[in-house]
Design a protein around this motif. Sequence first.
Motif, PDB file in Angstrom:
ATOM      1  N   UNK A 216      61.427 -10.812  -0.137  1.00 31.25           N
ATOM      2  CA  UNK A 216      60.440  -9.986  -0.839  1.00 31.25           C
ATOM      3  C   UNK A 216      59.333 -10.856  -1.418  1.00 31.25           C
ATOM      4  N   UNK A 217      59.735 -11.953  -2.085  1.00 34.14           N
ATOM      5  CA  UNK A 217      58.740 -12.822  -2.696  1.00 34.14           C
ATOM      6  C   UNK A 217      57.815 -13.420  -1.645  1.00 34.14           C
ATOM      7  N   UNK A 218      58.392 -13.840  -0.531  1.00 35.77           N
ATOM      8  CA  UNK A 218      57.600 -14.428   0.553  1.00 35.77           C
ATOM      9  C   UNK A 218      56.571 -13.427   1.049  1.00 35.77           C
ATOM     10  N   UNK A 219      57.000 -12.182   1.276  1.00 32.98           N
ATOM     11  CA  UNK A 219      56.096 -11.163   1.796  1.00 32.98           C
ATOM     12  C   UNK A 219      54.952 -10.933   0.828  1.00 32.98           C
ATOM     13  N   UNK A 220      55.277 -10.821  -0.457  1.00 39.18           N
ATOM     14  CA  UNK A 220      54.232 -10.556  -1.453  1.00 39.18           C
ATOM     15  C   UNK A 220      53.268 -11.740  -1.543  1.00 39.18           C
ATOM     16  N   UNK A 221      53.816 -12.967  -1.564  1.00 37.72           N
ATOM     17  CA  UNK A 221      52.950 -14.143  -1.633  1.00 37.72           C
ATOM     18  C   UNK A 221      52.078 -14.240  -0.388  1.00 37.72           C
ATOM     19  N   UNK A 222      52.655 -13.953   0.766  1.00 37.51           N
ATOM     20  CA  UNK A 222      51.911 -13.989   2.026  1.00 37.51           C
ATOM     21  C   UNK A 222      50.728 -13.047   1.970  1.00 37.51           C
ATOM     22  N   UNK A 223      50.997 -11.852   1.517  1.00 36.52           N
ATOM     23  CA  UNK A 223      49.954 -10.837   1.425  1.00 36.52           C
ATOM     24  C   UNK A 223      48.853 -11.300   0.482  1.00 36.52           C
ATOM     25  N   UNK A 224      49.268 -11.845  -0.659  1.00 37.57           N
ATOM     26  CA  UNK A 224      48.297 -12.304  -1.639  1.00 37.57           C
ATOM     27  C   UNK A 224      47.461 -13.444  -1.065  1.00 37.57           C
ATOM     28  N   UNK A 225      48.120 -14.349  -0.349  1.00 35.44           N
ATOM     29  CA  UNK A 225      47.412 -15.474   0.274  1.00 35.44           C
ATOM     30  C   UNK A 225      46.365 -14.975   1.251  1.00 35.44           C
ATOM     31  N   UNK A 226      46.800 -14.043   2.092  1.00 33.19           N
ATOM     32  CA  UNK A 226      45.910 -13.446   3.093  1.00 33.19           C
ATOM     33  C   UNK A 226      44.690 -12.855   2.396  1.00 33.19           C
ATOM     34  N   UNK A 227      44.969 -12.054   1.366  1.00 30.88           N
ATOM     35  CA  UNK A 227      43.908 -11.389   0.618  1.00 30.88           C
ATOM     36  C   UNK A 227      42.922 -12.415   0.075  1.00 30.88           C
ATOM     37  N   UNK A 228      43.457 -13.486  -0.503  1.00 32.98           N
ATOM     38  CA  UNK A 228      42.590 -14.497  -1.101  1.00 32.98           C
ATOM     39  C   UNK A 228      41.716 -15.144  -0.041  1.00 32.98           C
ATOM     40  N   UNK A 229      42.288 -15.447   1.133  1.00 30.00           N
ATOM     41  CA  UNK A 229      41.513 -16.087   2.205  1.00 30.00           C
ATOM     42  C   UNK A 229      40.370 -15.176   2.641  1.00 30.00           C
ATOM     43  N   UNK A 230      40.713 -13.885   2.866  1.00 28.42           N
ATOM     44  CA  UNK A 230      39.691 -12.918   3.292  1.00 28.42           C
ATOM     45  C   UNK A 230      38.558 -12.842   2.270  1.00 28.42           C
ATOM     46  N   UNK A 231      38.952 -12.702   1.010  1.00 27.32           N
ATOM     47  CA  UNK A 231      37.955 -12.560  -0.054  1.00 27.32           C
ATOM     48  C   UNK A 231      37.094 -13.806  -0.141  1.00 27.32           C
ATOM     49  N   UNK A 232      37.730 -14.959   0.053  1.00 25.77           N
ATOM     50  CA  UNK A 232      37.018 -16.228  -0.021  1.00 25.77           C
ATOM     51  C   UNK A 232      35.947 -16.278   1.061  1.00 25.77           C
ATOM     52  N   UNK A 233      36.311 -15.834   2.278  1.00 31.73           N
ATOM     53  CA  UNK A 233      35.378 -15.864   3.406  1.00 31.73           C
ATOM     54  C   UNK A 233      34.179 -14.946   3.134  1.00 31.73           C
ATOM     55  N   UNK A 234      34.506 -13.719   2.674  1.00 35.03           N
ATOM     56  CA  UNK A 234      33.441 -12.767   2.373  1.00 35.03           C
ATOM     57  C   UNK A 234      32.518 -13.352   1.316  1.00 35.03           C
ATOM     58  N   UNK A 235      33.130 -13.956   0.328  1.00 30.60           N
ATOM     59  CA  UNK A 235      32.354 -14.541  -0.757  1.00 30.60           C
ATOM     60  C   UNK A 235      31.398 -15.619  -0.229  1.00 30.60           C
ATOM     61  N   UNK A 236      31.928 -16.442   0.706  1.00 29.31           N
ATOM     62  CA  UNK A 236      31.080 -17.526   1.211  1.00 29.31           C
ATOM     63  C   UNK A 236      29.932 -16.951   2.038  1.00 29.31           C
ATOM     64  N   UNK A 237      30.200 -15.909   2.847  1.00 30.50           N
ATOM     65  CA  UNK A 237      29.124 -15.240   3.587  1.00 30.50           C
ATOM     66  C   UNK A 237      28.091 -14.701   2.623  1.00 30.50           C
ATOM     67  N   UNK A 238      28.600 -14.009   1.615  1.00 31.14           N
ATOM     68  CA  UNK A 238      27.731 -13.417   0.617  1.00 31.14           C
ATOM     69  C   UNK A 238      26.833 -14.472   0.008  1.00 31.14           C
ATOM     70  N   UNK A 239      27.419 -15.600  -0.317  1.00 36.70           N
ATOM     71  CA  UNK A 239      26.651 -16.669  -0.941  1.00 36.70           C
ATOM     72  C   UNK A 239      25.549 -17.154  -0.008  1.00 36.70           C
ATOM     73  N   UNK A 240      25.944 -17.426   1.282  1.00 38.15           N
ATOM     74  CA  UNK A 240      24.978 -17.967   2.245  1.00 38.15           C
ATOM     75  C   UNK A 240      23.799 -17.024   2.449  1.00 38.15           C
ATOM     76  N   UNK A 241      24.124 -15.751   2.804  1.00 38.19           N
ATOM     77  CA  UNK A 241      23.045 -14.823   3.146  1.00 38.19           C
ATOM     78  C   UNK A 241      22.271 -14.403   1.905  1.00 38.19           C
ATOM     79  N   UNK A 242      22.954 -14.326   0.806  1.00 39.42           N
ATOM     80  CA  UNK A 242      22.294 -13.982  -0.448  1.00 39.42           C
ATOM     81  C   UNK A 242      21.296 -15.077  -0.815  1.00 39.42           C
TER      82      UNK A 242
END
Lengths: 325, 549
Positions: free
Chosen positions: B14-40
């Motif tokens: 259970x812990x692994x699944x939750x951490x995995x999901x959170x990690x995934x979420x953070x990576x996605x958000x990080x990427x969007x953020x970097x795009x946002x920064x560049x184009x902004x």
Amino acid sequence: MKNKYRSMVLGMTIVLAGCTSVLDDPASAVKERKEIGVVLSDVGLGDQSFSDAAMGGMLLLREKDDWFVDYRELSETKTYEGGFEALAKEKPNVVVGLGFMGQQDLEKVAKKYPKQQFAIVDAVSDLPNVLSLTFSEDEGSYLAGAVAALESETKTIGFVGGMRSPLIEKFENGYRAGAKAIDPEIEVLVDYAEDFAAPEKGNQLANAQMKRKADVLYAAAGLTGSGVLQAAEKKGHKAIGVDTDQTAIAPDAVMTSMLKQVDLAITEIAHQVEQEGLQGGHVTLGIKEGGIALAPIRNAEWTADENTRIEELKKDLLNGKAVIR
Amino acid sequence: MTLRKRFILSTLITMLAVFGLMGWTLIELRQIQSYNEDYGKQLVEVSELETKLLYEQAAWLRLAEQPSKNQMDQASSLSKKNAVRIKALKDDYLIDDFRVHVDRAAEKYSLLNEAVPSLLAEQEPISIRSHAARIEGVLSDLNTLHAKNGEFYGALQAEAKDKTNALTQNTLFVSILLLLALAIYNWLFARSIVRPIDRIVRIAEKISDGDLSEDFEAAERNDEIGRLERSISRMNGTLRDVIISISSTSNRIYQMSEKASAENENVVEVSGNMTQAIHDMAGGTQTVSDDLQSAVGTITELRNLFAESEKRTNAAFADGKRADATMRDSVEVMEQQAGALAKAAVQGRSLSDQMARFLEQTEQIERMAELVEGVAAQTNLLSLNAAIEAARAGDAGRGFGVVASEVKKLAEETNQATRSIFSLVRTIRGDGERLQQLLAASVDEQRAQISNFNEMKQSFLKTREDVSRISETLSYVSSQMVRSKGEAESVVAQVGTVSGVMEEIAAGNEEVAASMRDQQASFENIYGLMRDLEKTASVLEQETNHFQT
């Protein structure tokens, strides 16, 4: 139990992968906007006349209606045809040509792209995908003639045309009719420079007319006209500009300008195309439509009576009492 | 897998699944953020450039109105700076689709800038105004670029928002799924513990109620529950075997003591009969002796009265015969009694052997009970551990905590049952030992009895021989009486001897009768002991019947 977790993680992956990115295709991210492409005429931007007015219309469209605007200048494309072709390839909602000088090239390209809407200002085309837009320059020139007649002390006024053509002759006729409406005895001197981009020639012709006692000059000659206005200023006489408010060219001489609201023409074209789709036809913009007007009177002791007189003539034009030959 | 391992594994997954999901979420958000920064950032650059161009345009227009050194410097400086800015934007522009606008703006601007030196030299207001108007063209391209870039940036932000929302929803959804799965797993897990423990508790309750009849299969599990079930199952089986064995043994003892008791009663009766018979015999013998005494008197007269003498001799002979018959009967009775005694002795010994075996079995029961006690102690310890683990697991372990307390109860109940078995076995064992002692005493008594009987028998046989011999003598006397008068004297003497012997016999018989009475009393004592044994065996049987086997 392990399989359950595995399938859960898989499902999660699919859900996340489903959020497809628009980042790969920036063009698709830009929402559908109307676009207008204009091939500016002659000297292009900075002519302080036709092209600048057209740019003004484009800016209006851009600011008010969120259109994309694009334009080509002759200095860039060398030929009008090149400009029309380049804009047609971008597939905007309409490609606009300014002035009769580009008409032939525009029609050539319009035939090549029959699905593309074209429009031409200041000329009339018969093609089904070309919307024609002209001004009642005679109406504006009529009012300009009236102002010149009211201002003239020598009872002699001048007109300098860019090139003898039906269009410019409309200016001349309206000018004369307006002047005669004030003073039937007035003398109207007329010259044609046969060049739209020769201020020197305009200068010469203006000086010649002033020698013949003309004290108010009206120029419908593009850049050539600016020479006329500056000559009048030099001699301390009055001048009437054309197409745009040309006060800046000769601040002490220009008392008004016959305004051809090309910016209005541009927005008119855009709205018509937006509403009715691919079309041909001919639209005329006059006093009534607001396509033609006089700039505010300057450099003259203008009385209320004179003002009323001009307003009366405007009404005559609107209800058809005024006849321009 | 043990319960602890299963518990830890499910928590880990259970812990692994939750951490995995959170990690995934953070990576996605990080990427969007970097795009946002560049184009902004790029959008801001375009916007700034537009503003600078507007400044430049305004500067040129001011120069057209009021030519001055200051204005000239400003316009020329702005045009130089803007040329650099446009080039920088062109070089760094990221979005290829919109690049054409930058390129055109840059190209136009560089064309415009070629005219700047002559403009500054000539100071012609019209040209300068035209130049300012031409800057509008560059601005238009930049504006289009700005709009497109802005919309792209907007779309990017919308997507970022969508993505963030989707991620939030996904996280929520997956978290709920995981929690649900965990809840189901825990429920199944708790059930997989509680169910077998319920079963074990039920069986243990049955065992503590003494019902050992249920033959339950231990589940095929490798965890603690499986071990508990197997040990309980084994305990149940062993306990039942022991109880069955005790029960059958005590039953056998009961039957035997019943039989022995009956036999004893018989022996007592026979013994009574025999006493009576011996008494009778003694009486008979006395009569014979008396008769012989009178015969002696008569024989004196025999000289005269042979005929009468003969008659009397014959009567004496008949009396002798009768005594013989009575003695024969007596011997028979005695033999019967001796046989019964021998049988009782054998039964007594077998009873004693059974008893010894029974005592051995009670020892076995005690060992068994000790084993059970050991299991109970282990179970108690296990329940304690389980309670600690359950407390550590928190809410998720609450179910398991209940289970642990159930197990503890079970252990205590088992301990109680074991203690009751202990005391029971001790009682049984005391009874058995007492019985064994009684039996040993009885067997000894019987042995003494049998040797008494044998002695008596010998004495009887001797008596019988004597009587027989007397009879023969009497017969001979009777036949010879006629022949010899003198012989009558010896007859009298012989009869006198016989009479003495007879008296002796009579006395012996009285002795035997007294001994028989003693024996009878001893038999009655044995009988009483037998009744005790019977009773004890019956109690034992009842006790073992308490266990339903």
